[in-house]
Design a protein around this motif. Structure first.
Motif, PDB file in Angstrom:
ATOM      1  N   MET A  72       0.841  -1.188   0.000  1.00 26.24           N
ATOM      2  CA  MET A  72       0.000   0.000   0.000  1.00 26.24           C
ATOM      3  C   MET A  72       0.883   1.248   0.000  1.00 26.24           C
ATOM      4  O   MET A  72       1.862   1.323   0.742  1.00 26.24           O
ATOM      5  CB  MET A  72      -0.982  -0.010   1.166  1.00 26.24           C
ATOM      6  N   PRO A  73       0.574   2.209  -0.868  1.00 27.54           N
ATOM      7  CA  PRO A  73       1.422   3.389  -1.008  1.00 27.54           C
ATOM      8  C   PRO A  73       1.293   4.379   0.148  1.00 27.54           C
ATOM      9  O   PRO A  73       2.179   5.196   0.365  1.00 27.54           O
ATOM     10  CB  PRO A  73       0.941   4.019  -2.314  1.00 27.54           C
ATOM     11  N   VAL A  77       0.738   7.141   6.247  1.00 28.69           N
ATOM     12  CA  VAL A  77      -0.463   7.909   6.597  1.00 28.69           C
ATOM     13  C   VAL A  77      -1.364   7.064   7.491  1.00 28.69           C
ATOM     14  O   VAL A  77      -1.861   7.533   8.528  1.00 28.69           O
ATOM     15  CB  VAL A  77      -1.217   8.368   5.325  1.00 28.69           C
ATOM     16  N   VAL A  78      -1.574   5.810   7.111  1.00 24.45           N
ATOM     17  CA  VAL A  78      -2.426   4.913   7.906  1.00 24.45           C
ATOM     18  C   VAL A  78      -1.826   4.707   9.293  1.00 24.45           C
ATOM     19  O   VAL A  78      -2.536   4.750  10.297  1.00 24.45           O
ATOM     20  CB  VAL A  78      -2.635   3.561   7.183  1.00 24.45           C
ATOM     21  N   LEU A  79      -0.518   4.523   9.365  1.00 21.94           N
ATOM     22  CA  LEU A  79       0.128   4.338  10.667  1.00 21.94           C
ATOM     23  C   LEU A  79      -0.064   5.560  11.562  1.00 21.94           C
ATOM     24  O   LEU A  79      -0.322   5.428  12.763  1.00 21.94           O
ATOM     25  CB  LEU A  79       1.620   4.044  10.496  1.00 21.94           C
ATOM     26  N   CYS A 102      -2.470  -4.579   3.003  1.00 25.98           N
ATOM     27  CA  CYS A 102      -3.678  -3.979   3.567  1.00 25.98           C
ATOM     28  C   CYS A 102      -3.634  -4.072   5.089  1.00 25.98           C
ATOM     29  O   CYS A 102      -2.948  -4.929   5.662  1.00 25.98           O
ATOM     30  CB  CYS A 102      -4.941  -4.615   3.019  1.00 25.98           C
ATOM     31  N   ILE A 103      -4.354  -3.179   5.717  1.00 28.39           N
ATOM     32  CA  ILE A 103      -4.529  -3.154   7.170  1.00 28.39           C
ATOM     33  C   ILE A 103      -6.003  -2.904   7.434  1.00 28.39           C
ATOM     34  O   ILE A 103      -6.611  -2.019   6.824  1.00 28.39           O
ATOM     35  CB  ILE A 103      -3.673  -2.046   7.827  1.00 28.39           C
ATOM     36  N   PRO A 117      -6.502  -4.588  -2.567  1.00 30.00           N
ATOM     37  CA  PRO A 117      -7.148  -5.901  -2.521  1.00 30.00           C
ATOM     38  C   PRO A 117      -6.097  -7.017  -2.573  1.00 30.00           C
ATOM     39  O   PRO A 117      -5.042  -6.853  -3.173  1.00 30.00           O
ATOM     40  CB  PRO A 117      -8.039  -5.925  -3.762  1.00 30.00           C
ATOM     41  N   VAL A 118      -6.410  -8.118  -1.935  1.00 30.45           N
ATOM     42  CA  VAL A 118      -5.507  -9.271  -1.898  1.00 30.45           C
ATOM     43  C   VAL A 118      -6.085 -10.349  -2.801  1.00 30.45           C
ATOM     44  O   VAL A 118      -7.206 -10.804  -2.588  1.00 30.45           O
ATOM     45  CB  VAL A 118      -5.335  -9.791  -0.459  1.00 30.45           C
ATOM     46  N   GLN A 119      -5.297 -10.743  -3.813  1.00 30.28           N
ATOM     47  CA  GLN A 119      -5.747 -11.758  -4.753  1.00 30.28           C
ATOM     48  C   GLN A 119      -4.850 -12.980  -4.785  1.00 30.28           C
ATOM     49  O   GLN A 119      -5.277 -14.054  -5.166  1.00 30.28           O
ATOM     50  CB  GLN A 119      -5.804 -11.164  -6.167  1.00 30.28           C
TER      51      GLN A 119
END
Length: 187
Positions: A72-73, A77-79, A102-103, A117-119
Motif C-alpha cells: 500500500m502506497p 499515513v495509515v500508521l 492492507c490493514i 485488494p488481496v488476490q
C-alpha cells in the motif's frame, strides 16, 4: 464477529498442528497467550506472504503482506492515523509493520479497511468462510497427501480428541501436540 474469527483461526491452527508437527512448515498458527490480554492468529505461506490477526477484547487488527499484490502506497499515513487503541498492534515489530498490502481494524462488528485488494494470498475473509471441505481441499494441495474429511468436520465442530489427532496424523507425537494445544488455547 471477533469470536467467530478467533474460533475459526484456532481450528485452522489446530488442524495444522496435528498435520504438520514442525511449526516452521505450518501455514496457520494461533497464540492465545501473546500477552495477558492479547491473542494473535497468523498465516505464513513460506514465500513472503503473511498476515496477522491481533485480538484484544473487542478490538481486532489485521495486517496482510502479499508481495504479489504489492504494498500500500499510503502506509505511513495509515500508521499515523491509527486509533490509539491499536498502537500496540500497529507498532509491534513481530508483525513486520514496515510493509503491508492492507490493514484492517475491527471493533465490535465494524471493519475499517485500508490498502490494496488481496488476490494472490489466502486472506482473512476467505478463511473466515471456510468449512471442513475447503480446508481439506487446501490441505491436500499444500501438504500433498490425503486426509479424512469426517475427522476434519468433527474438529470444525469443536470436537477434539487424541484419537482424532492420531487418525489425521498417525505419526503425531502427542506430547509435542500438547504444547501446541496450550499455545492455541485448546483445553
Amino acid at each position: 464477529m471477533i469470536e467467530q474469527l478467533r474460533t475459526q483461526l484456532k481450528t485452522l491452527a489446530l488442524l495444522d498442528a496435528i498435520i504438520e508437527p514442525e511449526w516452521a512448515f505450518r501455514y496457520f498458527s494461533f497464540d492465545s497467550h501473546w500477552s495477558d490480554e492479547e491473542e494473535v492468529g497468523s498465516l505464513r505461506d513460506g514465500s513472503g506472504g503473511q498476515w496477522f490477526l491481533w485480538i484484544k477484547g473487542d478490538l481486532a487488527g489485521y495486517k496482510c503482506l502479499s508481495p504479489d499484490d504489492g504494498c500500500m502506497p499510503d502506509l505511513e499515513v495509515v500508521l499515523r492515523e491509527t486509533p490509539e487503541a491499536y498502537q500496540g498492534f500497529i507498532r509491534e515489530p513481530a508483525f513486520s509493520m514496515d510493509q503491508a498490502t492492507c490493514i484492517w481494524f475491527i471493533q465490535n462488528s465494524d471493519c475499517v479497511r485500508y490498502g490494496l485488494p488481496v488476490q494472490f494470498l489466502i486472506d482473512l475473509e476467505t478463511v473466515s468462510q471456510w468449512k471442513a471441505g475447503d480446508y481439506l481441499e487446501w490441505a491436500r494441495n499444500y501438504y500433498e497427501r490425503d486426509f479424512d474429511l469426517g475427522v476434519i468436520e468433527k474438529i470444525f465442530r469443536g470436537e477434539f480428541s487424541t484419537e482424532l489427532a492420531q487418525t489425521l496424523n498417525p505419526q503425531i507425537n502427542l506430547k509435542d501436540l500438547q504444547a501446541d494445544l496450550l499455545e492455541i488455547g485448546i483445553t
